[in-house]
Design a protein around this motif. Structure first.
Motif, mmCIF file in Angstrom:
data_model
loop_
_atom_site.group_PDB
_atom_site.id
_atom_site.type_symbol
_atom_site.label_atom_id
_atom_site.label_comp_id
_atom_site.label_asym_id
_atom_site.label_seq_id
_atom_site.Cartn_x
_atom_site.Cartn_y
_atom_site.Cartn_z
ATOM 1 N N THR A 105 -32.473 27.347 -6.923
ATOM 2 C CA THR A 105 -32.722 26.958 -8.324
ATOM 3 C C THR A 105 -33.739 27.890 -8.991
ATOM 4 O O THR A 105 -33.647 28.161 -10.187
ATOM 5 C CB THR A 105 -33.218 25.501 -8.423
ATOM 6 O OG1 THR A 105 -34.416 25.347 -7.637
ATOM 7 C CG2 THR A 105 -32.162 24.543 -7.909
ATOM 8 N N SER A 124 -23.337 14.002 1.200
ATOM 9 C CA SER A 124 -24.762 13.853 0.891
ATOM 10 C C SER A 124 -25.410 15.192 0.571
ATOM 11 O O SER A 124 -26.207 15.295 -0.370
ATOM 12 C CB SER A 124 -25.490 13.161 2.044
ATOM 13 O OG SER A 124 -25.258 13.826 3.268
ATOM 14 N N GLN A 127 -24.162 16.393 -2.865
ATOM 15 C CA GLN A 127 -24.751 15.613 -3.960
ATOM 16 C C GLN A 127 -26.209 15.999 -4.191
ATOM 17 O O GLN A 127 -26.656 16.087 -5.335
ATOM 18 C CB GLN A 127 -24.627 14.123 -3.672
ATOM 19 C CG GLN A 127 -23.214 13.580 -3.828
ATOM 20 C CD GLN A 127 -23.144 12.077 -3.675
ATOM 21 O OE1 GLN A 127 -23.986 11.465 -3.029
ATOM 22 N NE2 GLN A 127 -22.109 11.476 -4.252
ATOM 23 N N ARG A 128 -26.934 16.218 -3.099
ATOM 24 C CA ARG A 128 -28.338 16.621 -3.239
ATOM 25 C C ARG A 128 -28.428 17.992 -3.928
ATOM 26 O O ARG A 128 -29.264 18.202 -4.814
ATOM 27 C CB ARG A 128 -29.009 16.658 -1.861
ATOM 28 C CG ARG A 128 -30.510 16.849 -1.908
ATOM 29 C CD ARG A 128 -31.152 16.424 -0.604
ATOM 30 N NE ARG A 128 -30.810 17.293 0.516
ATOM 31 C CZ ARG A 128 -30.042 16.932 1.534
ATOM 32 N NH1 ARG A 128 -29.519 15.710 1.570
ATOM 33 N NH2 ARG A 128 -29.811 17.766 2.526
ATOM 34 N N GLU A 130 -26.115 19.356 -5.900
ATOM 35 C CA GLU A 130 -25.635 19.246 -7.275
ATOM 36 C C GLU A 130 -26.695 18.649 -8.185
ATOM 37 O O GLU A 130 -26.880 19.111 -9.329
ATOM 38 C CB GLU A 130 -24.362 18.399 -7.308
ATOM 39 C CG GLU A 130 -23.681 18.350 -8.657
ATOM 40 C CD GLU A 130 -22.316 17.693 -8.577
ATOM 41 O OE1 GLU A 130 -21.393 18.153 -9.275
ATOM 42 O OE2 GLU A 130 -22.161 16.720 -7.787
ATOM 43 N N GLN A 131 -27.411 17.653 -7.707
ATOM 44 C CA GLN A 131 -28.451 17.022 -8.520
ATOM 45 C C GLN A 131 -29.545 18.019 -8.875
ATOM 46 O O GLN A 131 -29.961 18.123 -10.046
ATOM 47 C CB GLN A 131 -29.056 15.829 -7.774
ATOM 48 C CG GLN A 131 -30.122 15.072 -8.568
ATOM 49 C CD GLN A 131 -29.553 14.409 -9.801
ATOM 50 O OE1 GLN A 131 -28.617 13.625 -9.722
ATOM 51 N NE2 GLN A 131 -30.101 14.733 -10.979
ATOM 52 N N GLU A 132 -30.000 18.787 -7.874
ATOM 53 C CA GLU A 132 -31.065 19.772 -8.120
ATOM 54 C C GLU A 132 -30.586 20.857 -9.072
ATOM 55 O O GLU A 132 -31.322 21.290 -9.964
ATOM 56 C CB GLU A 132 -31.520 20.393 -6.793
ATOM 57 C CG GLU A 132 -32.267 19.446 -5.880
ATOM 58 C CD GLU A 132 -33.666 19.136 -6.378
ATOM 59 O OE1 GLU A 132 -34.239 19.962 -7.115
ATOM 60 O OE2 GLU A 132 -34.178 18.055 -6.051
ATOM 61 N N ASN A 134 -28.111 20.632 -11.347
ATOM 62 C CA ASN A 134 -27.928 20.074 -12.694
ATOM 63 C C ASN A 134 -29.247 19.870 -13.417
ATOM 64 O O ASN A 134 -29.345 20.051 -14.639
ATOM 65 C CB ASN A 134 -27.160 18.752 -12.613
ATOM 66 C CG ASN A 134 -25.695 18.947 -12.244
ATOM 67 O OD1 ASN A 134 -25.179 20.064 -12.300
ATOM 68 N ND2 ASN A 134 -25.026 17.881 -11.859
ATOM 69 N N ASP A 135 -30.265 19.468 -12.664
ATOM 70 C CA ASP A 135 -31.583 19.281 -13.268
ATOM 71 C C ASP A 135 -32.133 20.587 -13.856
ATOM 72 O O ASP A 135 -33.026 20.563 -14.704
ATOM 73 C CB ASP A 135 -32.578 18.734 -12.236
ATOM 74 C CG ASP A 135 -32.320 17.275 -11.902
ATOM 75 O OD1 ASP A 135 -31.538 16.631 -12.616
ATOM 76 O OD2 ASP A 135 -32.900 16.787 -10.905
ATOM 77 N N ASN A 136 -31.604 21.713 -13.357
ATOM 78 C CA ASN A 136 -32.054 23.024 -13.828
ATOM 79 C C ASN A 136 -30.993 23.735 -14.674
ATOM 80 O O ASN A 136 -31.078 24.951 -14.903
ATOM 81 C CB ASN A 136 -32.447 23.904 -12.640
ATOM 82 C CG ASN A 136 -33.735 23.450 -11.976
ATOM 83 O OD1 ASN A 136 -34.821 23.854 -12.386
ATOM 84 N ND2 ASN A 136 -33.617 22.590 -10.963
ATOM 85 N N LYS A 139 -24.651 24.973 -12.735
ATOM 86 C CA LYS A 139 -23.419 24.268 -12.409
ATOM 87 C C LYS A 139 -23.043 24.462 -10.938
ATOM 88 O O LYS A 139 -23.379 25.476 -10.328
ATOM 89 C CB LYS A 139 -22.287 24.771 -13.309
ATOM 90 C CG LYS A 139 -22.468 24.429 -14.778
ATOM 91 C CD LYS A 139 -21.373 25.017 -15.631
ATOM 92 C CE LYS A 139 -21.560 26.512 -15.821
ATOM 93 N NZ LYS A 139 -20.585 27.081 -16.791
ATOM 94 N N ARG A 282 -17.369 16.712 1.148
ATOM 95 C CA ARG A 282 -17.284 16.548 -0.305
ATOM 96 C C ARG A 282 -15.839 16.759 -0.762
ATOM 97 O O ARG A 282 -15.364 16.100 -1.681
ATOM 98 C CB ARG A 282 -18.219 17.548 -0.978
ATOM 99 C CG ARG A 282 -18.058 17.691 -2.496
ATOM 100 C CD ARG A 282 -18.458 16.431 -3.251
ATOM 101 N NE ARG A 282 -18.415 16.693 -4.690
ATOM 102 C CZ ARG A 282 -19.490 16.923 -5.436
ATOM 103 N NH1 ARG A 282 -20.691 16.926 -4.884
ATOM 104 N NH2 ARG A 282 -19.380 17.156 -6.722
#
Length: 597
Positions: A105, A124, A127-128, A130-132, A134-136, A139, A282
Motif C-alpha cells: 500500500t 481471509s 479479504q484482508r 482487499e480491505q487494506e 481499498n482503504d488506500n 483496486k 477466494r
C-alpha cells in the motif's frame, strides 16, 4: 533454460497488458496446502527460492522491483537462493520484519491495481488484502492467474492412484466421521460444508495416495457433505476399483475435480454452505450461488483428537522408526571416519532405512541433514550444490520423519561426531533442559500451547540466547506432518491442548556459519489428575530414540532432569531391543546407559 529475470520480463509485459501495477504470488494451491503439488509451485519456479518444499514465501512484483517475503527459518537460505534472480528477500518476522500488505500500500498510488490469482489466496487473506488496498484507493483484481500466461512448461495436476487406509488402523469409519462433521456443521448454523483442505478430506474419507503432495499421503480433491448428498471432486484417472467400492459403500458420489466451481455456482440460495475462510480459496468464494457461512475450525479439531486405536498404532510406527534410526546412526558412526559420507548421501541412506519397512509409504518431509554450519539453517535441504563431506569434529543435525500407515513420525537429533567443544555441550544442554521442562509439564484444562512455550525457551533466554521458530506443531496421523489447530509457540493461539492431541517438542539454537542444535520428540496430551481445582493434563512421549549422551553438561543439570533422561532412555531400550539384532542391541545399550554426574 531461461533465467528468472527473463520470466520476470515476460510477467511484467503481461501485467502491463492487463492493467496490473503489482502482482502478489503466494506459494500455495487452491487448497491452501503447506506443501503444494508441483503444478502449483510457480512461486518457487519464478523466484528460485525453494522453502523446504513448503509454501513459505510470497513474491511481490512491480514494474521495476521484485521481492520475496519469508520467515526466520529461511533467511539464510533465501538470501543465497535469491542472488542474481531479480528478487530481493524481505523478512516477515523478527526485529527487521516488514509487513507485506503495508509495504504494498505504501509503494502504490490510489487508482492503481494489484493482481492475484484468487484460486491460490484464501478467502481471509484476500479479504484482508482487499480491505487494506481499498482503504488506500487501490483496486484488487483477483482473477489474474499469472502462470497461465508465462509458465508454458508447467507440470500437470498429479494423477496418482488412490488407496484405502484400513479402518482397523484409522480406528473410525467414514460414516462416523461424516456424522461428526455434519453435527459440527449444524452447530455453526449451516446445512452443508465444502472441505477444501486436503488433510481434512483424506481424514474423512479414509483414502490416501502417494506422491500427489510430496511427503504427505493426501490427494488433490474437494469434498461436499450434506444430509442428502456426499460428493468427492477428484480426477477420475486417480480412481481404483478398491477405492470406488469403498466410496460407494459410504454413498460418496464421484465427480471430476474441475467441476467443483460449476457445482458451487449452482447450489440453491437456501444452502448455507460452511466454508473455512483460511482454507478455502477466494476463487471458489467468488463462484458461490448459495449462502456462505464462515467457520469450520471445529472440523480440524475433530481430526486433531486422536482415538485410542490411532495412538496404539502410532506406538508401532515409533518402534519401526526407532529401528530405522538405530541402523542409520550406527552406519554413520561406522563410516564417518572414512571421510566418504556427505549430507546428500546420508539423506539417501536414511530414506532407504525407513522405506525398508513395507508400512513406510514415504518420508514425512524433506529430511534436514546439516553438518556444522548447515545445521544453523533451520530448514536446510542438502543439494548437489550445497553438499559437504562429514569430516573432522562437529555437530550433525538430523531432522526427519516417516509416513507409516501406522502413523506419522517427526524427530530431530543433534549428535557429535568427533569431540564436541565445551560451548557445543553447554548449548546442547540448555536446549535439552528446555525440551525436558516442556515434556514434564503438568497444566490445567484450558491451557494453550502459547502459555507453555516459555518452558522450552527459559534456559536459553536466561543467557541472552534464543530461537525464533515455534517450539511445537500439531502432527497428523498418516497425513500431514504439520497439523492444526494446536501449536506450542510464541504467537498466541486460542486452541487449548486436549487429550489425544499430538505435538512436537523441538527447542533449538542456531549460530550462523558455525552450528545448529535442535532436539525433538513427539508428545501426546493425556489426563494427569483431577483435583478440587479441576482436571490437569500432562504429556507422554511417543518418539523412541536416544539423545547423544556425549553432549550433556551434567554440571548444569538438575537431578530431576537427569532422572527424566535416564527413564526415557530406559523406555527406548526396552521397546526397541526386541526388534534389533544382537549387534544393534549392544549399540543401543551403550547409547542408553544411565547418565550420571
Amino acid at each position: 533454460m531461461k533465467k528468472n529475470f527473463d520470466y520476470l520480463t515476460e510477467l511484467r509485459k503481461v501485467m502491463k497488458d492487463k492493467g496490473i501495477d503489482a502482482c502478489i504470488i503466494t506459494g500455495t494451491d487452491p487448497h491452501q496446502s503447506e506443501i503444494p503439488a508441483h503444478h502449483w509451485r510457480g512461486r518457487e519456479w519464478l523466484t528460485g527460492f525453494e522453502s523446504g518444499n513448503g509454501t513459505n514465501g510470497t513474491a511481490v512484483i512491480l514494474q521495476d522491483e521484485a521481492y520475496c517475503w519469508t520467515d526466520s527459518r529461511y533467511f539464510i537460505q533465501a538470501e543465497e537462493q535469491l542472488k542474481d534472480t531479480g528478487f530481493k528477500m524481505m523478512k516477515e518476522d523478527g526485529p527487521e520484519a516488514v509487513n507485506l500488505i503495508d509495504w504494498v500500500t505504501e509503494h502504490l498510488n490510489a487508482g492503481q491495481t494489484v493482481g492475484i490469482d484468487g484460486m491460490t489466496f484464501s478467502i481471509s487473506l484476500a479479504q484482508r488484502l482487499e480491505q487494506e488496498l481499498n482503504d488506500n484507493g487501490i483496486k484488487l483484481d483477483d482473477n489474474f492467474p499469472q502462470f497461465d500466461y508465462i509458465y508454458k512448461e508447467r507440470p500437470s495436476r498429479p494423477m496418482n492412484k488412490l488407496f484405502v487406509h484400513d479402518e482397523e488402523i484409522a480406528g473410525e469409519s467414514v460414516d462416523s466421521k461424516v456424522s461428526r462433521v455434519l453435527a459440527e456443521v449444524k452447530s455453526e448454523l449451516a446445512n452443508a460444508v465444502m472441505l477444501s483442505a486436503l488433510d481434512d478430506i483424506a481424514w474423512v474419507t479414509n483414502v490416501r495416495t502417494a506422491n500427489d503432495i510430496s511427503f504427505s499421503p493426501v490427494f488433490v480433491s474437494y469434498l461436499y457433505l450434506s444430509d442428502s448428498q456426499r460428493v468427492l471432486f477428484v480426477d477420475p484417472e486417480k480412481m481404483t476399483a478398491e477405492v470406488a467400492a469403498h466410496l460407494k459403500k459410504y454413498n460418496i458420489e464421484i465427480r471430476p475435480y474441475m467441476s467443483v466451481l460449476d457445482f458451487v455456482a449452482e447450489l440453491p440460495k437456501e444452502t448455507r454452505l460452511l466454508m473455512d475462510p483460511a482454507k478455502t480459496s477466494r476463487g471458489m468464494y467468488d463462484k458461490l450461488g448459495c449462502t456462505p457461512v464462515f467457520g469450520g475450525s471445529g472440523i480440524a479439531k475433530l481430526k486433531s483428537l486422536k482415538n485410542a486405536t490411532q495412538l496404539k498404532n502410532w506406538e508401532t510406527a515409533m518402534e519401526k522408526d526407532g529401528v530405522a534410526l538405530t541402523r542409520f546412526f550406527m552406519m554413520v558412526e561406522k563410516e564417518y571416519p572414512t571421510g566418504k559420507l556427505t549430507e546428500v548421501e546420508l539423506g539417501k541412506r536414511l530414506r532407504a532405512f525407513r522405506l525398508a519397512d513395507p508400512s513406510c509409504v514415504d518420508e514425512s518431509f524433506a529430511p534436514i541433514l546439516g553438518w556444522n554450519a548447515h545445521g544453523a539453517i533451520v530448514h536446510y535441504e542438502a543439494t548437489e550444490e550445497t553438499d559437504v563431506t562429514i569430516e573432522g569434529n562437529g555437530l550433525l543435525l538430523v531432522d526427519s520423519g516417516g509416513q507409516y500407515t501406522y502413523g506419522t513420525t517427526d524427530i530431530t537429533r543433534t549428535v557429535a561426531l568427533g569431540e564436541p567443544t565445551a560451548e557445543e555441550k553447554h548449548d546442547f544442554t540448555l536446549v535439552m533442559k528446555g525440551h525436558i521442562a516442556l515434556a514434564k509439564a503438568v497444566f490445567p484444562e484450558g491451557t494453550t500451547g502459547h502459555q507453555l512455550d516459555v518452558l522450552a525457551r527459559q534456559f536459553l533466554w536466561a543467557e541472552g540466547k534464543a530461537y525464533y521458530h515455534g517450539t511445537g506443531h500439531g502432527v497428523g496421523f498418516f497425513i500431514n506432518c504439520h497439523e492444526g489447530p494446536q501449536s506450542i509457540r510464541l504467537n498466541a493461539n486460542p486452541t487449548p491442548l486436549e487429550p489425544g492431541m499430538v505435538c512436537s517438542d523441538e527447542p533449538g539454537i542456531y549460530y550462523e556459519g558455525r552450528f545448529g542444535i535442535r532436539c525433538e520428540n513427539l508428545i501426546i496430551t493425556e489426563p494427569a489428575l483431577q483435583t478440587e481445582f479441576g482436571r490437569f493434563f500432562h504429556f507422554k512421549n511417543l518418539t523412541l530414540f536416544p539423545f547423544d549422551l556425549k553432549l550433556f553438561e551434567t554440571a548444569i543439570m538438575t537431578d530431576d532432569e537427569i532422572s527424566w533422561l535416564n527413564n526415557y532412555h530406559e523406555e527406548v531400550r526396552n521397546r526397541l531391543t526386541p526388534l534389533l539384532t544382537p549387534e544393534e542391541q549392544e549399540w543401543l545399550k551403550e547409547k542408553t546407559r544411565p547418565l550420571s554426574r
